[in-house]
Design a protein around this motif. Structure first.
Motif, PDB file in Angstrom:
ATOM      1  N   ARG A   1      68.032  -3.716  38.839  1.00 47.39           N
ATOM      2  CA  ARG A   1      68.138  -4.932  39.656  1.00 47.39           C
ATOM      3  C   ARG A   1      67.658  -4.706  41.082  1.00 47.39           C
ATOM      4  NH1 ARG A   1      72.962  -6.264  36.406  1.00 47.39           N
ATOM      5  NH2 ARG A   1      72.537  -8.263  35.377  1.00 47.39           N
TER       6      ARG A   1
ATOM      7  N   TYR B   1      73.133 -10.553  46.045  1.00 47.08           N
ATOM      8  CA  TYR B   1      72.064 -10.855  45.095  1.00 47.08           C
ATOM      9  C   TYR B   1      72.609 -11.384  43.773  1.00 47.08           C
ATOM     10  CZ  TYR B   1      68.390 -10.358  41.656  1.00 47.08           C
ATOM     11  OH  TYR B   1      67.502 -10.620  40.642  1.00 47.08           O
ATOM     12  N   ALA B   2      73.701 -10.812  43.284  1.00 50.69           N
ATOM     13  CA  ALA B   2      74.232 -11.224  41.979  1.00 50.69           C
ATOM     14  C   ALA B   2      75.729 -10.964  41.925  1.00 50.69           C
ATOM     15  CB  ALA B   2      73.525 -10.476  40.842  1.00 50.69           C
TER      16      ALA B   2
ATOM     17  N   THR C   1      72.720 -14.850  39.480  1.00 47.61           N
ATOM     18  CA  THR C   1      71.918 -14.294  40.565  1.00 47.61           C
ATOM     19  C   THR C   1      71.417 -15.395  41.482  1.00 47.61           C
ATOM     20  OG1 THR C   1      69.717 -14.458  39.563  1.00 47.61           O
ATOM     21  CG2 THR C   1      71.093 -12.600  38.869  1.00 47.61           C
ATOM     22  N   ARG C   2      70.817 -14.981  42.592  1.00 51.30           N
ATOM     23  CA  ARG C   2      70.248 -15.960  43.517  1.00 51.30           C
ATOM     24  C   ARG C   2      68.818 -16.334  43.162  1.00 51.30           C
ATOM     25  NH1 ARG C   2      70.201 -11.647  48.007  1.00 51.30           N
ATOM     26  NH2 ARG C   2      68.122 -10.744  47.855  1.00 51.30           N
ATOM     27  N   GLU C   3      68.300 -15.811  42.065  1.00 53.55           N
ATOM     28  CA  GLU C   3      66.943 -16.169  41.646  1.00 53.55           C
ATOM     29  C   GLU C   3      66.853 -17.676  41.400  1.00 53.55           C
ATOM     30  OE1 GLU C   3      64.476 -14.226  41.723  1.00 53.55           O
ATOM     31  OE2 GLU C   3      65.458 -12.266  41.903  1.00 53.55           O
TER      32      GLU C   3
ATOM     33  N   ASP D   1      67.323 -18.975  37.857  1.00 57.77           N
ATOM     34  CA  ASP D   1      68.524 -18.578  37.126  1.00 57.77           C
ATOM     35  C   ASP D   1      69.365 -19.830  36.844  1.00 57.77           C
ATOM     36  OD1 ASP D   1      70.908 -17.569  36.150  1.00 57.77           O
ATOM     37  OD2 ASP D   1      71.039 -15.949  37.617  1.00 57.77           O
TER      38      ASP D   1
ATOM     39  N   ARG E   1      72.631 -20.019  38.745  1.00 55.95           N
ATOM     40  CA  ARG E   1      72.541 -19.785  40.187  1.00 55.95           C
ATOM     41  C   ARG E   1      73.678 -20.445  40.961  1.00 55.95           C
ATOM     42  NH1 ARG E   1      70.117 -21.374  45.104  1.00 55.95           N
ATOM     43  NH2 ARG E   1      69.113 -19.607  46.171  1.00 55.95           N
TER      44      ARG E   1
ATOM     45  N   TRP F   1      76.515 -18.111  41.396  1.00 49.40           N
ATOM     46  CA  TRP F   1      76.242 -17.162  42.491  1.00 49.40           C
ATOM     47  C   TRP F   1      76.522 -17.827  43.838  1.00 49.40           C
ATOM     48  CZ3 TRP F   1      72.562 -18.414  46.176  1.00 49.40           C
ATOM     49  CH2 TRP F   1      72.390 -17.470  47.187  1.00 49.40           C
TER      50      TRP F   1
ATOM     51  N   TYR G   1      79.742  -7.001  42.067  1.00 54.08           N
ATOM     52  CA  TYR G   1      78.734  -7.629  42.917  1.00 54.08           C
ATOM     53  C   TYR G   1      77.501  -6.733  42.968  1.00 54.08           C
ATOM     54  CZ  TYR G   1      82.355 -10.653  45.126  1.00 54.08           C
ATOM     55  OH  TYR G   1      83.347 -11.560  45.389  1.00 54.08           O
ATOM     56  N   TRP G   2      76.333  -7.359  43.208  1.00 57.22           N
ATOM     57  CA  TRP G   2      75.107  -6.626  43.522  1.00 57.22           C
ATOM     58  C   TRP G   2      74.572  -7.150  44.849  1.00 57.22           C
ATOM     59  CZ3 TRP G   2      76.592  -7.796  38.640  1.00 57.22           C
ATOM     60  CH2 TRP G   2      76.515  -6.785  37.671  1.00 57.22           C
TER      61      TRP G   2
END
Length: 552
Positions: free
Chosen positions: A136, A196-197, A215-217, A220, A223, A226, A243-244
């Motif tokens: 990731r 980020y996730a 995730t913040r993508e 996603d 999202r 997130w 968390y990431w």
């Protein structure tokens, strides 16, 4: 954030751990002592075990919270060490009809885990791993990790950090969900701005528990989940297990971990100014609050050279007995690598003291490595234990003279049931205020100060009087806006990581503005929709939890 202890400032020691000379403005020198390093708090045992009242560990778990006013007495504590254990525990509780509460660092200032209706407390303190996830390109941190452990592991391992809080023992699980603010936030934003996730154990409409990663993508489909964990508060949507973190402005496709989160300053300059109680009359009290507020009104832009400064102005309640201590202290930590850092810091301290009577004493400037300074600040903040009541406010301007008079009257009164009472104004703004509205669930993006109103005591019999004293102080400070900091010209609501049930009580909030407006502002409707999607059975709730749209 927590508040530096009175003991630290009575001895004049909150200056990055080294002895600092205090020079009275135009008067005489004094001297300080070293602040002790914080003690390490071991986490409870792991293994995913269920701890019932017959187990000798139950008593320790029952009183593990930092606010000794509350004791958790559920049917059992579930010591969770993996995501799979959390899924099983939540699923079993839902099937048995047992209400759940979750805790990581146990720093909540309201009675969430100790609510008598809670029958199972999931204790995540055993989930404390901190690693780099190459797949990731982000740092994975489990929800039970404590902030000082996070800082040490990230810094020694990769030379990076998160701009989180200054208390060593706060668990990252709830801290990030509420936004996460600390000494580096003026330079790097909130801790949640770097999320980020998130992995969350959720319960669907059929009552099935499962773990999902959001995730913040932009593409996603999860999202929104997130987004809810970038300021939506803990205990609302599920059980956060991991968390990431990767900064949104990290180089694209970069695989070097040392480039993916902020790098803290190489060294920190620290200084303080002590305001003796003798000579701190009402006029000087007003002047000091005015000095501090106006300085922040002029130096809180993101391009200010002072974004590298984090400071606090602490006013102390008059103790009933013993050393009266100072009336106030101003402390400041400055990024020592900034151009002209020492001069900027000294100018700040002199700006606070300008025109204030009673011979303020300005310290020497002390330099320490960043992590050393962070450890000493944490030691000062974590040294007061007991029974607490806290309230908070985001400020767009410093308090006016009428509000200063309220604080002066309350903090100098006698006959109050407290051991340590204070009001602290902490530096805010800078990079925090560059994030667009709606980009995260943290809505307070144009304040310059963050205020904490706190009372601490030890005697359980003093609970009613001690709580009432702080409630009245806060109500009177915000008397013109219904007893609460209504978002407007001067203030901007409250911080959800310092939950205060009085905001939902019409006795103390007479503004007509609902509690969720104070904490979430325009983010609340979106949080309600996310709640309805991810917690349709309202499994996760408490007094100040987000209410799903269909449950209003």
């Amino acid at each position: 954030m927590t508040v530096p202890s009175r003991r630290s400032f009575v001895s004049g020691t909150l200056t990055a751990g080294a002895a600092v000379g205090l020079t009275a403005v135009g008067i005489v020198p004094a001297h300080a002592q070293d602040t002790p390093a914080p003690a390490t708090t071991p986490a409870p045992g792991g293994g995913g075990s269920l701890v019932t009242p017959e187990d000798p560990r139950y008593a320790a778990l029952s009183t593990r919270g930092s606010n000794k006013m509350f004791t958790a007495r559920p049917d059992a504590f579930q010591l969770v060490t993996t995501t799979e254990e959390a899924v099983r525990a939540v699923g079993d509780a839902v099937r048995a009809g047992k209400r759940i509460a979750v805790r990581s660092g146990a720093h909540c200032y309201e009675n969430v885990a100790g609510d008598p209706a809670v029958r199972l407390v999931l204790d995540l303190s055993g989930m404390n791993a901190i690693t780099y996830d190459a797949r990731r390109r982000a740092f994975m941190i489990e929800a039970g990790a404590q902030l000082m452990d996070v800082y040490k592991k990230l810094y020694y391992g990769w030379g990076v950090t998160l701009p989180g809080g200054t208390s060593a023992t706060v668990g990252i699980g709830g801290h990030i969900a509420g936004g996460g603010y600390g000494a580096l936030s003026r330079a790097f934003g909130l801790a949640a701005d770097h999320l980020y996730a998130v992995e969350v154990v959720v319960v669907d409409a059929a009552g099935r528990a499962r773990a999902v990663v959001a995730t913040r993508e932009r593409n996603d489909p999860r999202r929104d989940l997130w987004w809810a964990h970038t300021g939506g508060g803990g205990g609302n949507f599920g059980v956060v297990t991991r968390y990431w973190f990767r900064s949104p402005d990290a180089p694209r496709h970069c695989t070097d971990p040392s480039q993916l989160l902020p790098r803290p300053p190489g060294n920190i300059l620290a200084g303080m100014v002590r305001f003796p109680r003798e000579g701190m009359d009402r006029a000087s009290f007003r002047r000091l609050i005015r000095n501090h507020g106006r300085w922040h009104e002029h130096h809180s832009d993101a391009d200010s050279p002072y974004t590298g400064l984090y400071g606090g102005l602490v006013f102390y309640g008059r103790p009933e007995t013993g050393d009266l201590g100072p009336a106030a202290n101003g402390y400041a930590y400055m990024d020592g690598t900034r151009p002209h850092a020492e001069r900027l810091l000294r100018d700040y301290l002199h700006a606070l003291a300008d025109g204030v009577g009673g011979s303020p004493q300005i310290s020497d400037i002390n330099s320490q490595p960043w992590l050393t300074a962070t450890e000493y600040l944490a030691g000062a903040q974590d040294s007061d234990i007991g029974r607490h009541k806290l309230k908070s406010a985001y400020l767009r301007r410093g308090h006016n003279d009428a509000q200063a008079d309220v604080l002066y009257t309350y903090l100098n009164s006698t006959g109050n049931r407290h051991d340590f009472a204070n009001v602290t104004f902490q530096s805010y703004g800078g990079r925090i205020n560059t994030v667009a509205d709606g980009a995260t669930a943290s809505p307070h993006r144009d304040s310059i100060l963050y205020a904490i109103y706190m009372n601490t005591w030890q005697d359980p019999d003093a609970d009613p009087a001690a709580v009432d004293w702080l409630r009245r102080l806060y109500r009177d400070v915000f008397a013109t806006t219904g007893g609460v900091p209504v978002p407007g010209r001067d203030s901007d609501g409250c911080y959800i990581n310092y939950p205060d049930i009085d905001m939902a009580d019409p006795k103390w909030n007479t503004s007509g503005v609902p509690w969720h407006r104070l904490y979430y502002k325009d983010a609340y409707p979106r949080l309600q929709r996310i709640k309805a999607t991810w917690d349709p059975r309202n499994v996760f709730h408490h007094t100040l939890s987000v209410r799903a749209e269909h449950l209003r």
